[in-house]
Design a protein around this motif. Structure first.
Motif, PDB file in Angstrom:
ATOM      1  N   ALA A 174       0.853  -1.194   0.000  1.00 24.30           N
ATOM      2  CA  ALA A 174       0.000   0.000   0.000  1.00 24.30           C
ATOM      3  C   ALA A 174       0.887   1.242   0.000  1.00 24.30           C
ATOM      4  O   ALA A 174       1.663   1.453   0.944  1.00 24.30           O
ATOM      5  CB  ALA A 174      -0.918   0.004   1.219  1.00 24.30           C
ATOM      6  N   ARG A 206       1.121   8.737  -9.390  1.00 29.61           N
ATOM      7  CA  ARG A 206       0.067   7.913  -9.985  1.00 29.61           C
ATOM      8  C   ARG A 206       0.563   7.244 -11.267  1.00 29.61           C
ATOM      9  O   ARG A 206       0.283   6.070 -11.511  1.00 29.61           O
ATOM     10  CB  ARG A 206      -1.177   8.772 -10.253  1.00 29.61           C
ATOM     11  N   PHE A 255       2.961   4.544 -10.400  1.00 30.60           N
ATOM     12  CA  PHE A 255       2.273   3.430  -9.746  1.00 30.60           C
ATOM     13  C   PHE A 255       1.608   2.527 -10.782  1.00 30.60           C
ATOM     14  O   PHE A 255       1.649   1.291 -10.673  1.00 30.60           O
ATOM     15  CB  PHE A 255       1.240   3.946  -8.744  1.00 30.60           C
ATOM     16  N   LEU A 256       1.005   3.147 -11.782  1.00 30.12           N
ATOM     17  CA  LEU A 256       0.365   2.335 -12.828  1.00 30.12           C
ATOM     18  C   LEU A 256       1.405   1.499 -13.566  1.00 30.12           C
ATOM     19  O   LEU A 256       1.149   0.358 -13.952  1.00 30.12           O
ATOM     20  CB  LEU A 256      -0.400   3.242 -13.791  1.00 30.12           C
ATOM     21  N   ILE A 274       2.232  -1.528 -11.227  1.00 26.18           N
ATOM     22  CA  ILE A 274       1.280  -2.648 -11.209  1.00 26.18           C
ATOM     23  C   ILE A 274       1.231  -3.356 -12.558  1.00 26.18           C
ATOM     24  O   ILE A 274       1.008  -4.569 -12.623  1.00 26.18           O
ATOM     25  CB  ILE A 274      -0.139  -2.217 -10.773  1.00 26.18           C
ATOM     26  N   ALA A 275       1.472  -2.592 -13.622  1.00 30.12           N
ATOM     27  CA  ALA A 275       1.492  -3.229 -14.941  1.00 30.12           C
ATOM     28  C   ALA A 275       2.670  -4.199 -15.046  1.00 30.12           C
ATOM     29  O   ALA A 275       2.525  -5.316 -15.539  1.00 30.12           O
ATOM     30  CB  ALA A 275       1.579  -2.160 -16.026  1.00 30.12           C
ATOM     31  N   GLU A 289      -2.124  -5.925  -9.719  1.00 25.33           N
ATOM     32  CA  GLU A 289      -3.534  -5.616  -9.563  1.00 25.33           C
ATOM     33  C   GLU A 289      -4.154  -6.457  -8.448  1.00 25.33           C
ATOM     34  O   GLU A 289      -3.967  -7.670  -8.397  1.00 25.33           O
ATOM     35  CB  GLU A 289      -4.250  -5.919 -10.878  1.00 25.33           C
ATOM     36  N   MET A 331      -1.609  -4.447  -4.943  1.00 31.71           N
ATOM     37  CA  MET A 331      -0.836  -3.200  -4.786  1.00 31.71           C
ATOM     38  C   MET A 331      -1.828  -2.052  -4.859  1.00 31.71           C
ATOM     39  O   MET A 331      -2.652  -1.995  -5.773  1.00 31.71           O
ATOM     40  CB  MET A 331       0.201  -3.062  -5.897  1.00 31.71           C
ATOM     41  N   PHE A 332      -1.736  -1.171  -3.894  1.00 30.18           N
ATOM     42  CA  PHE A 332      -2.717  -0.088  -3.799  1.00 30.18           C
ATOM     43  C   PHE A 332      -2.014   1.251  -3.621  1.00 30.18           C
ATOM     44  O   PHE A 332      -0.926   1.319  -3.050  1.00 30.18           O
ATOM     45  CB  PHE A 332      -3.649  -0.331  -2.601  1.00 30.18           C
ATOM     46  N   TYR A 333      -2.690   2.255  -4.122  1.00 32.29           N
ATOM     47  CA  TYR A 333      -2.190   3.615  -3.937  1.00 32.29           C
ATOM     48  C   TYR A 333      -3.332   4.461  -3.416  1.00 32.29           C
ATOM     49  O   TYR A 333      -4.451   4.390  -3.939  1.00 32.29           O
ATOM     50  CB  TYR A 333      -1.700   4.178  -5.276  1.00 32.29           C
ATOM     51  N   ARG A 334      -3.061   5.238  -2.403  1.00 34.28           N
ATOM     52  CA  ARG A 334      -4.050   6.227  -2.009  1.00 34.28           C
ATOM     53  C   ARG A 334      -3.325   7.472  -1.499  1.00 34.28           C
ATOM     54  O   ARG A 334      -2.278   7.409  -0.886  1.00 34.28           O
ATOM     55  CB  ARG A 334      -5.038   5.678  -0.989  1.00 34.28           C
ATOM     56  N   ARG A 335      -3.948   8.596  -1.860  1.00 35.62           N
ATOM     57  CA  ARG A 335      -3.389   9.877  -1.427  1.00 35.62           C
ATOM     58  C   ARG A 335      -4.423  10.571  -0.566  1.00 35.62           C
ATOM     59  O   ARG A 335      -5.568  10.763  -0.976  1.00 35.62           O
ATOM     60  CB  ARG A 335      -3.050  10.737  -2.643  1.00 35.62           C
ATOM     61  N   PRO A 394       1.212   6.146 -18.473  1.00 36.11           N
ATOM     62  CA  PRO A 394      -0.071   6.750 -18.789  1.00 36.11           C
ATOM     63  C   PRO A 394      -0.213   8.119 -18.161  1.00 36.11           C
ATOM     64  O   PRO A 394       0.321   8.388 -17.103  1.00 36.11           O
ATOM     65  CB  PRO A 394      -1.076   5.778 -18.196  1.00 36.11           C
ATOM     66  N   THR A 395      -0.912   8.965 -18.832  1.00 36.67           N
ATOM     67  CA  THR A 395      -1.122  10.300 -18.275  1.00 36.67           C
ATOM     68  C   THR A 395      -2.587  10.527 -17.935  1.00 36.67           C
ATOM     69  O   THR A 395      -2.952  10.755 -16.810  1.00 36.67           O
ATOM     70  CB  THR A 395      -0.648  11.381 -19.261  1.00 36.67           C
TER      71      THR A 395
END
Lengths: 610, 60
Positions: A131, A146, A149-150, A153-154, A159, A162-166, A597-598
């Protein structure tokens, strides 16, 4: 069954021995100084200086005792009770928490990728979730977090694990960040590995920590001893050597003293989530910062609260494969120290907190003393200068009508020399013994061999002695700022290249140089003979900008073809997770942009925290 | 602003901020611990000390 059967009597014996020795040496030093000062009659300044010498010597002796205990206590690795054959090695789920705060995202998330790969090599990924808990306030950095992070996980197939939080609001800073996670998701996990943004750990070490937690149901927190890695500057490499060479020995001494009331250093440690949740909800202290508000040095308090609730808190110094990074220059070190200073002094509020273990209170006191004690030396120097001004006129005929010959003052210089030798001994002996021990046991091989280990030790001693007055001034300023109510806030840690130019160093340390100059000029005006005695303190202050700039430069390679000065094991034989991290980061930063990715289509509502 | 990649979702939530991936919803209470008792001599001393510091900071 407890994995480390540290007996309580042994712990108390070690504590008593160290305390009696430190107090005894403190009083001996104070008494010696009084004898020296009584040569021309005892004045108030002599008593004051004697008291300051007593306190300083006590503090030095206490540190030396930890080193000596570390050298002479049992060095056998922790004995872990074997689990039954049919029981899987790891049963519980663990959340690996990576709090970030305005950090450069690529290196942080590359570390996550490396740790995940390390766990995957053991076939353990299904037992661990990552996390990323962002408290980043800068929107650009957050956007980069972000994107990276993508990519993480890629590439890692992360998936669902794995987690992301702000957080929208970073209430309670790092402690609040962790608390927020536990309050929302804690019940899904048995254990949580708390990391820092610069933490890196081997999968095997993480798994072993879980195993030890599972083997001891009373173990609430298990702290590993992180080694500093990736230092490049002269200052950074000296610190890195110090952390690798001395710290394990001092930490073993600490482990002997603490028993089950161990430390939490805020990262590279595993907690039992249920115990942590039950015991470690931190209150907001009444009043404003720096003494009120959120608890800054939350880790010490959380360790104390776990111990108060009956949980074991332990540091296992035999756990390898645990790493962190350190400051690369004195300014960054001083900035971090400023934050720690405020946090530790805030603990004065908690010294009398209800039902804490005595050792926890003592740990708070130690943390406070760590910042107050250097001021005793400053006080001693100031009092010594004042003593000259206030010294009475020498009277060779105190009873003029009853004596024929003059009465000369006692010359007790020998006692001053004894005292100086004793104090230098306390400073140097533990480190020199550690160097000798390393050469004797073969541990020095990891540091480039016995000769390089000794050379590094002597150079580190010299370097730390030279920069000590500069550090003393920064610490003094920190304490003064806290005492005058200035809050340090929560500055971002600078990581990576910390090279400083002379102008930047001057801007950050001119006040030290000018104080040193003023002090030396004042003493020269007062009594020129004393200037020579003050040069070891005054010169480093005077040249603080040069020292800071010079020590922040990249350290060069070995000149003679031998091992490099301040070589550490992580350089000779880097841990696989370090190599993996470097590889991933090189690949990522080499190809950054193309596949990151944007923006994307409108989202479905996320289920997190629904 | 939000974006999606594969099954990974991201959104801005008022109470949390931004999330990517569904963290388990498994609340665990963290009761506030008592660290100070307002009635002790020590806490009164510290309050007086802290008040003194704040007064000095204000320069009064």
């Amino acid at each position: 069954m407890s994995p480390r059967q540290t007996s309580l009597p042994r712990t108390w014996a070690a504590r008593s021995l160290a305390l009696v020795l430190a107090i005894g040496l403190g009083f001996a030093a104070g008494a010696l100084f009084l004898q020296y000062g009584s040569g021309d009659g005892l004045q108030a300044m002599d008593w004051l200086r004697s008291g300051l010498i007593l306190l300083s010597t006590f503090w030095l002796s206490w540190g030396a005792c930890q080193g000596l205990l570390g050298l002479f206590s049992r060095s056998s690795p922790t004995v872990i009770p074997a689990l039954a054959e049919d029981v899987p090695v790891i049963r519980g789920r663990t959340a690996i928490l990576v709090p970030v705060y305005n950090e450069e995202p690529a290196p942080v998330l590359a570390r996550v990728a490396a740790m995940d790969a390390s766990l995957a090599a053991l076939g353990l990924t299904e037992k661990f979730d990552f996390a990323i808990l962002s408290d980043t306030r800068n929107d650009e950095i957050a956007a980069a977090e972000r994107r990276w992070f993508l990519r993480l996980i890629a590439e890692r197939g992360g998936e669902g694990r794995m987690f992301y939080r702000r957080r929208a609001v970073n209430t309670g800073k790092k402690a609040g960040n962790i608390e927020d996670f536990i309050e929302r998701s804690g019940a899904a996990y048995e254990f949580a590995l708390i990391l820092d943004a610069d933490s890196l750990m081997e999968g095997g070490t993480i798994a072993e920590m879980v195993r030890r937690m599972e083997a001891d149901p009373k173990l609430g927190l298990l702290q590993s001893l992180p080694k500093v890695i990736e230092a490049n500057s002269r200052f950074g490499r000296a610190m890195q050597f110090s952390a690798s060479f001395y710290s394990p020995i001092f930490a073993r001494g600490l482990a002997t003293l603490q028993g089950y009331t161990g430390p939490f250093w805020g990262h590279n440690a595993m907690v039992r989530v249920e115990a942590f949740a039950q015991s470690c909800g931190l209150p907001v202290l009444a009043g404003d910062p720096p003494f009120g508000g959120h608890i800054m040095s939350h880790d010490y308090v959380e360790a104390a609260l776990l111990a108060r609730a009956g949980w074991t808190v332990r540091v296992d110094v035999d756990l390898e494969g645990s790493f962190e990074e350190g400051p690369e220059n004195i300014i960054d070190y001083a900035k971090r120290d400023r934050r720690w200073c405020q946090g530790n002094l805030q603990h004065a509020r908690l010294l009398m907190a209800p039902e804490l273990k005595p050792w926890s209170r003592f740990v708070f006191l130690q943390g406070i003393l760590a910042y107050i004690a250097p001021l005793f030396w400053l006080g001693f120097i100031t009092a010594s200068i004042a003593a000259i001004v206030l010294a009475p006129e020498l009277d060779y005929f105190p009873t003029p009508y009853e004596q024929l010959f003059p009465t000369f003052p006692h010359n007790d210089t020998a006692k001053a020399v004894e005292l100086a030798i004793g104090i230098f001994g306390l400073l140097l002996l533990p480190k020199l013994l550690i160097a000798a021990h390393a050469a004797w046991t073969g541990r020095a091989r990891g540091f480039g061999g016995g000769w390089t280990g000794l050379r590094s030790t002597l150079t580190e001693l010299l370097f730390s002695s030279v920069i000590a007055p500069v550090m003393l001034m920064y610490q003094t300023r920190s304490v003064a700022q806290v005492m005058f109510g200035l809050d340090s806030g929560w500055p971002t840690n600078n990581r990576g290249d910390g090279t400083l130019g002379i102008s930047e160093a001057w801007a950050n340390s001119r006040w030290i140089a000018l104080t040193g100059l003023a002090g030396l000029l004042f003493v020269w005006w007062l009594t020129p003979v004393l200037v020579a005695w003050l040069l070891p303190v005054g010169l480093p202050m005077l040249f603080a900008p040069q020292l800071i700039a010079w020590s922040s430069q990249r350290s060069g390679p070995a000149r003679t073809g031998g091992a490099r000065l301040f070589t550490v094991p992580a350089e000779i034989a880097p841990s696989p997770v370090i190599l993996a991290w470097k590889h991933i980061l090189a690949v990522w930063t080499g190809t950054a942009g193309a596949e990151v990715p944007t923006t994307g289509p409108a989202p479905e509502p996320a289920t997190a925290y629904a | 602003m939000s974006f999606e990649k594969g099954d990974m979702l991201m959104q801005d939530a008022d109470h949390v901020g931004t999330t990517i991936g569904a963290l388990p919803t498994a609340p665990l209470a963290m009761p506030r611990q008592v660290l100070e008792r307002s009635s002790t001599l020590w806490s009164r001393l510290m309050a007086v000390f802290g008040a003194g510091i704040r007064t000095r900071r204000l320069g009064s």
